[in-house]
Motif scaffolding. Structure first.
Motif, PDB file in Angstrom:
ATOM      1  N   MET A   1       0.843  -1.193   0.000  1.00 28.70           N
ATOM      2  CA  MET A   1       0.000   0.000   0.000  1.00 28.70           C
ATOM      3  C   MET A   1       0.877   1.241   0.000  1.00 28.70           C
ATOM      4  SD  MET A   1      -3.292  -0.037   2.508  1.00 28.70           S
ATOM      5  CE  MET A   1      -3.263  -1.669   3.229  1.00 28.70           C
ATOM      6  N   THR A   2       0.721   2.071  -1.002  1.00 27.70           N
ATOM      7  CA  THR A   2       1.467   3.322  -1.066  1.00 27.70           C
ATOM      8  C   THR A   2       0.492   4.489  -1.034  1.00 27.70           C
ATOM      9  OG1 THR A   2       1.479   3.273  -3.470  1.00 27.70           O
ATOM     10  CG2 THR A   2       3.382   2.311  -2.361  1.00 27.70           C
ATOM     11  N   LEU A   3       0.974   5.619  -0.572  1.00 28.64           N
ATOM     12  CA  LEU A   3       0.144   6.814  -0.479  1.00 28.64           C
ATOM     13  C   LEU A   3       0.560   7.835  -1.521  1.00 28.64           C
ATOM     14  CD1 LEU A   3       0.106   7.342   3.395  1.00 28.64           C
ATOM     15  CD2 LEU A   3      -1.691   6.325   1.978  1.00 28.64           C
ATOM     16  N   LYS A   4      -0.424   8.462  -2.149  1.00 30.03           N
ATOM     17  CA  LYS A   4      -0.170   9.592  -3.030  1.00 30.03           C
ATOM     18  C   LYS A   4      -0.087  10.846  -2.160  1.00 30.03           C
ATOM     19  CE  LYS A   4      -2.579   7.433  -6.840  1.00 30.03           C
ATOM     20  NZ  LYS A   4      -3.824   7.348  -7.573  1.00 30.03           N
ATOM     21  N   ASN A   5       0.250  11.975  -2.760  1.00 26.34           N
ATOM     22  CA  ASN A   5       0.480  13.217  -2.033  1.00 26.34           C
ATOM     23  C   ASN A   5      -0.690  13.639  -1.152  1.00 26.34           C
ATOM     24  OD1 ASN A   5       1.871  15.625  -1.291  1.00 26.34           O
ATOM     25  ND2 ASN A   5       0.626  16.728  -2.768  1.00 26.34           N
ATOM     26  N   ASN A   6      -1.910  13.500  -1.591  1.00 24.16           N
ATOM     27  CA  ASN A   6      -3.079  13.952  -0.822  1.00 24.16           C
ATOM     28  C   ASN A   6      -3.855  12.798  -0.218  1.00 24.16           C
ATOM     29  OD1 ASN A   6      -2.924  16.812  -0.965  1.00 24.16           O
ATOM     30  ND2 ASN A   6      -3.432  16.665  -3.128  1.00 24.16           N
ATOM     31  N   GLU A   7      -3.157  11.743   0.167  1.00 21.49           N
ATOM     32  CA  GLU A   7      -3.819  10.576   0.749  1.00 21.49           C
ATOM     33  C   GLU A   7      -3.244  10.250   2.123  1.00 21.49           C
ATOM     34  OE1 GLU A   7      -5.154   7.823  -3.036  1.00 21.49           O
ATOM     35  OE2 GLU A   7      -3.208   7.412  -2.124  1.00 21.49           O
ATOM     36  N   CYS A   8      -4.053   9.489   2.862  1.00 20.73           N
ATOM     37  CA  CYS A   8      -3.597   8.891   4.114  1.00 20.73           C
ATOM     38  C   CYS A   8      -4.180   7.481   4.159  1.00 20.73           C
ATOM     39  CB  CYS A   8      -4.057   9.709   5.321  1.00 20.73           C
ATOM     40  SG  CYS A   8      -5.836   9.722   5.603  1.00 20.73           S
ATOM     41  N   TYR A   9      -3.703   6.693   5.102  1.00 16.15           N
ATOM     42  CA  TYR A   9      -4.313   5.393   5.333  1.00 16.15           C
ATOM     43  C   TYR A   9      -5.606   5.628   6.094  1.00 16.15           C
ATOM     44  CZ  TYR A   9       0.209   3.360   4.071  1.00 16.15           C
ATOM     45  OH  TYR A   9       1.353   3.008   3.414  1.00 16.15           O
ATOM     46  N   SER A  10      -6.663   4.970   5.645  1.00 15.97           N
ATOM     47  CA  SER A  10      -7.968   5.156   6.276  1.00 15.97           C
ATOM     48  C   SER A  10      -8.607   3.798   6.519  1.00 15.97           C
ATOM     49  CB  SER A  10      -8.862   6.009   5.367  1.00 15.97           C
ATOM     50  OG  SER A  10     -10.028   6.412   6.034  1.00 15.97           O
ATOM     51  N   PHE A  11      -9.430   3.735   7.534  1.00 14.37           N
ATOM     52  CA  PHE A  11     -10.085   2.483   7.892  1.00 14.37           C
ATOM     53  C   PHE A  11     -11.366   2.307   7.080  1.00 14.37           C
ATOM     54  CE2 PHE A  11      -7.599   3.749  11.576  1.00 14.37           C
ATOM     55  CZ  PHE A  11      -6.892   2.594  11.825  1.00 14.37           C
ATOM     56  N   LYS A  12     -11.540   1.119   6.505  1.00 19.83           N
ATOM     57  CA  LYS A  12     -12.778   0.808   5.777  1.00 19.83           C
ATOM     58  C   LYS A  12     -13.949   0.849   6.755  1.00 19.83           C
ATOM     59  CE  LYS A  12     -10.229  -2.173   2.618  1.00 19.83           C
ATOM     60  NZ  LYS A  12     -10.010  -3.568   2.203  1.00 19.83           N
ATOM     61  N   ILE A  13     -13.763   0.236   7.917  1.00 19.92           N
ATOM     62  CA  ILE A  13     -14.715   0.343   9.026  1.00 19.92           C
ATOM     63  C   ILE A  13     -13.960   1.052  10.145  1.00 19.92           C
ATOM     64  CG2 ILE A  13     -16.159  -0.863  10.720  1.00 19.92           C
ATOM     65  CD1 ILE A  13     -16.271  -3.204   8.695  1.00 19.92           C
ATOM     66  N   PRO A  14     -14.342   2.297  10.466  1.00 20.83           N
ATOM     67  CA  PRO A  14     -13.597   3.063  11.470  1.00 20.83           C
ATOM     68  C   PRO A  14     -13.596   2.387  12.843  1.00 20.83           C
ATOM     69  CG  PRO A  14     -15.191   4.444  10.309  1.00 20.83           C
ATOM     70  CD  PRO A  14     -15.476   3.034   9.917  1.00 20.83           C
ATOM     71  N   PRO A  15     -12.496   2.533  13.586  1.00 19.86           N
ATOM     72  CA  PRO A  15     -12.451   1.998  14.947  1.00 19.86           C
ATOM     73  C   PRO A  15     -13.605   2.510  15.808  1.00 19.86           C
ATOM     74  CG  PRO A  15     -10.265   2.613  14.243  1.00 19.86           C
ATOM     75  CD  PRO A  15     -11.210   3.096  13.176  1.00 19.86           C
ATOM     76  N   LEU A  16     -14.058   3.736  15.548  1.00 19.54           N
ATOM     77  CA  LEU A  16     -15.194   4.305  16.269  1.00 19.54           C
ATOM     78  C   LEU A  16     -16.433   3.413  16.150  1.00 19.54           C
ATOM     79  CD1 LEU A  16     -16.289   6.858  17.769  1.00 19.54           C
ATOM     80  CD2 LEU A  16     -16.851   7.781  15.536  1.00 19.54           C
ATOM     81  N   LEU A  17     -16.505   2.652  15.047  1.00 20.61           N
ATOM     82  CA  LEU A  17     -17.639   1.754  14.804  1.00 20.61           C
ATOM     83  C   LEU A  17     -17.260   0.286  14.967  1.00 20.61           C
ATOM     84  CD1 LEU A  17     -19.220   3.493  11.689  1.00 20.61           C
ATOM     85  CD2 LEU A  17     -19.861   3.734  14.097  1.00 20.61           C
TER      86      LEU A  17
END
Length: 157
Positions: free
Chosen positions: A98-114
């Motif tokens: 998994m690589t990130l482009k300039n305007n990206e971050c790693y994000s959760f498909k299902i957030p930990p909040l849920l």
């Protein structure tokens, strides 16, 4: 030796006031973005000099240190650095390709909040504006619910 920059997002060219507008509160109306980890968690300096972390996936802001020097001392501990910067998880994402482009971050498909898990299968590169907006919307809709409440989301479009 670990290079902290391997776990941070390059902040240049990003309008943090716009990206984080929906996160006031729990952030105050006036703060300075100091660092952002690759999961979009924000390390902010408040007016009194204290350092707080906005945990985007968990929907909370927590004071970590009384000032930058205190923060630097604490993050010198390997376990603290791993927890705050999600180093092990970042390393696992990189190892999986998994690589990130300039305007990206790693994000959760299902957030930990849920109830989403902190594991590679639950992570995908996501545009920063989508990441912050989507998770702020979930935070706003759930922040006043008692812990353990069941929620139903209806996705439209």
């Amino acid at each position: 030796m670990v290079n902290i920059h391997d776990y941070l997002i390059d902040q240049s060219g990003k309008d943090w006031a716009v990206l984080l507008a929906d996160w006031v509160p729990p952030l105050p109306s006036d703060f300075t973005v100091w660092m952002v980890n690759r999961f979009g968690d924000v390390f902010a300096t408040f007016d009194d000099g204290s350092i707080h972390m906005l945990d985007i996936g968990g929907g909370s802001a927590t004071q970590l240190a009384t000032n930058r020097e205190d923060f630097i001392t604490q993050i010198g501990n390997d376990e603290t650095a791993d927890n705050w910067l999600l180093m092990s998880l970042t390393n696992a994402c990189v190892a999986s390709g998994m690589t990130l482009k300039n305007n990206e971050c790693y994000s959760f498909k299902i957030p930990p909040l849920l109830g989403g898990l902190y594991e590679v299968d639950n992570i995908e590169p996501t545009d920063l504006s989508v990441h912050y907006s989507f998770l702020a919307d979930i935070y706003i809709q759930t922040k006043d619910l008692p812990e353990g409440s069941k929620v139903n989301f209806k996705f439209i479009g």
